[in-house]
Design an enzyme around this catalytic site. Structure first.
Site, mmCIF file in Angstrom:
data_model
loop_
_atom_site.group_PDB
_atom_site.id
_atom_site.type_symbol
_atom_site.label_atom_id
_atom_site.label_comp_id
_atom_site.label_asym_id
_atom_site.label_seq_id
_atom_site.Cartn_x
_atom_site.Cartn_y
_atom_site.Cartn_z
ATOM 1 N N GLY A 107 38.559 27.840 48.015
ATOM 2 C CA GLY A 107 37.225 27.351 48.351
ATOM 3 C C GLY A 107 36.187 28.421 48.104
ATOM 4 O O GLY A 107 36.487 29.613 48.220
ATOM 5 N N GLN A 117 28.303 32.840 48.384
ATOM 6 C CA GLN A 117 29.254 33.935 48.121
ATOM 7 C C GLN A 117 29.041 34.563 46.746
ATOM 8 O O GLN A 117 29.531 35.660 46.487
ATOM 9 C CB GLN A 117 30.704 33.445 48.255
ATOM 10 C CG GLN A 117 31.086 33.113 49.696
ATOM 11 C CD GLN A 117 32.517 32.652 49.784
ATOM 12 O OE1 GLN A 117 32.805 31.479 49.559
ATOM 13 N NE2 GLN A 117 33.424 33.556 50.074
ATOM 14 N N CYS A 169 39.315 34.975 53.301
ATOM 15 C CA CYS A 169 38.018 34.678 52.697
ATOM 16 C C CYS A 169 37.818 35.617 51.519
ATOM 17 O O CYS A 169 38.079 36.814 51.628
ATOM 18 C CB CYS A 169 36.924 34.896 53.738
ATOM 19 S SG CYS A 169 35.272 34.551 53.116
ATOM 20 N N LEU A 170 37.327 35.066 50.394
ATOM 21 C CA LEU A 170 37.107 35.908 49.215
ATOM 22 C C LEU A 170 36.055 36.980 49.495
ATOM 23 O O LEU A 170 36.039 38.002 48.819
ATOM 24 C CB LEU A 170 36.673 35.044 48.022
ATOM 25 C CG LEU A 170 37.734 34.055 47.512
ATOM 26 C CD1 LEU A 170 37.150 33.169 46.421
ATOM 27 C CD2 LEU A 170 38.975 34.783 47.009
ATOM 28 N N HIS A 187 35.448 25.954 57.058
ATOM 29 C CA HIS A 187 35.239 27.359 56.678
ATOM 30 C C HIS A 187 34.053 27.483 55.701
ATOM 31 O O HIS A 187 33.184 28.334 55.873
ATOM 32 C CB HIS A 187 36.543 27.888 56.053
ATOM 33 C CG HIS A 187 36.483 29.281 55.521
ATOM 34 N ND1 HIS A 187 37.319 30.285 55.970
ATOM 35 C CD2 HIS A 187 35.701 29.848 54.565
ATOM 36 C CE1 HIS A 187 37.037 31.402 55.311
ATOM 37 N NE2 HIS A 187 36.074 31.167 54.454
ATOM 38 N N GLU A 188 34.018 26.592 54.691
ATOM 39 C CA GLU A 188 32.954 26.667 53.674
ATOM 40 C C GLU A 188 31.609 26.223 54.243
ATOM 41 O O GLU A 188 30.567 26.792 53.901
ATOM 42 C CB GLU A 188 33.317 25.840 52.437
ATOM 43 C CG GLU A 188 34.614 26.235 51.729
ATOM 44 C CD GLU A 188 34.729 27.715 51.405
ATOM 45 O OE1 GLU A 188 33.694 28.380 51.227
ATOM 46 O OE2 GLU A 188 35.866 28.221 51.355
ATOM 47 N N HIS A 204 29.959 28.985 55.915
ATOM 48 C CA HIS A 204 29.270 29.893 54.984
ATOM 49 C C HIS A 204 27.827 29.448 54.740
ATOM 50 O O HIS A 204 26.920 30.267 54.650
ATOM 51 C CB HIS A 204 29.981 29.922 53.620
ATOM 52 C CG HIS A 204 31.108 30.902 53.526
ATOM 53 N ND1 HIS A 204 30.938 32.254 53.739
ATOM 54 C CD2 HIS A 204 32.426 30.739 53.226
ATOM 55 C CE1 HIS A 204 32.109 32.871 53.569
ATOM 56 N NE2 HIS A 204 33.027 31.977 53.263
HETATM 57 ZN ZN ZN Z 1 35.060 32.303 53.030
#
Ligand code: ZN
Length: 172
Positions: free
Chosen positions: A46, A51, A94-95, A136-137, A140
């Site tokens: 995701g 990000q 998380c990236l 989660h997204e 963000h």
């Molecule tokens: Zn994340």
């Protein structure tokens, strides 16, 4: 098509609240292409536009298993309209917080209203990994990170670790 650099904690942009998309135009379509390329390359399941530094409410997800064909999904202006009382725990990563994983408890099922890549208004009821990933997204897009769901001690430790790493990199 271009892979874009992923912002990493403690980058302040990650705390910015993203703006709704008013129209799925060429700019948004180009953004989606870049987001998928960046997400698959990472690799991740995701990605939120913020990000890669774009404060727009755009999310890309692919929760297909490794051996299954890719199943790219686009969520524009996603909004949780219902969440189950039942909770599940997933080990999240998380990236933007590389190589850091912690168990997070969230509603097991959610109903999400969103726009797809063609600008159609849709609703999905998600469970399992997709439910966790969507929450989660969407966090963000509101400037929230999964470490915000951890105890204060764990959160502060994670922030400290990444702040130190950033300082080291800047010093080099
Ligand atoms: Zn994340």
């Amino acid at each position: 098509m271009a892979k874009r650099p992923i912002l990493v904690l403690p980058e302040p942009l990650l705390r910015k609240v993203s703006e709704p998309v008013t129209r799925v135009d060429a700019q948004v379509r180009a953004l989606l292409v870049d987001m998928f390329e960046t997400m698959y390359e990472a690799p991740g399941i995701g990605l939120a536009a913020i990000q890669i530094g774009v404060p727009q409410r755009v999310v890309t997800i692919d929760v297909a298993r490794k051996d299954d064909p890719p199943a790219p999904q686009v969520f524009i202006n996603p909004e949780i309209v219902w969440a189950s009382d039942e909770l599940s725990v997933y080990e999240e990563g998380c990236l933007s917080i590389p190589d850091y994983y912690e168990a997070v408890e969230r509603p097991s099922r959610v109903r999400v209203r969103y726009m797809d890549g063609g600008g159609r208004e849709l609703e999905v009821e998600a469970d399992g990994l997709l439910a966790t990933c969507l929450q989660h997204e969407i966090d963000h897009l509101d400037g929230k990170l999964f470490i915000d769901h951890l105890s204060r001690l764990k959160r502060e430790r994670a922030i400290k670790k990444f702040s130190k790493a950033a300082k080291r990199e800047n010093a080099e």
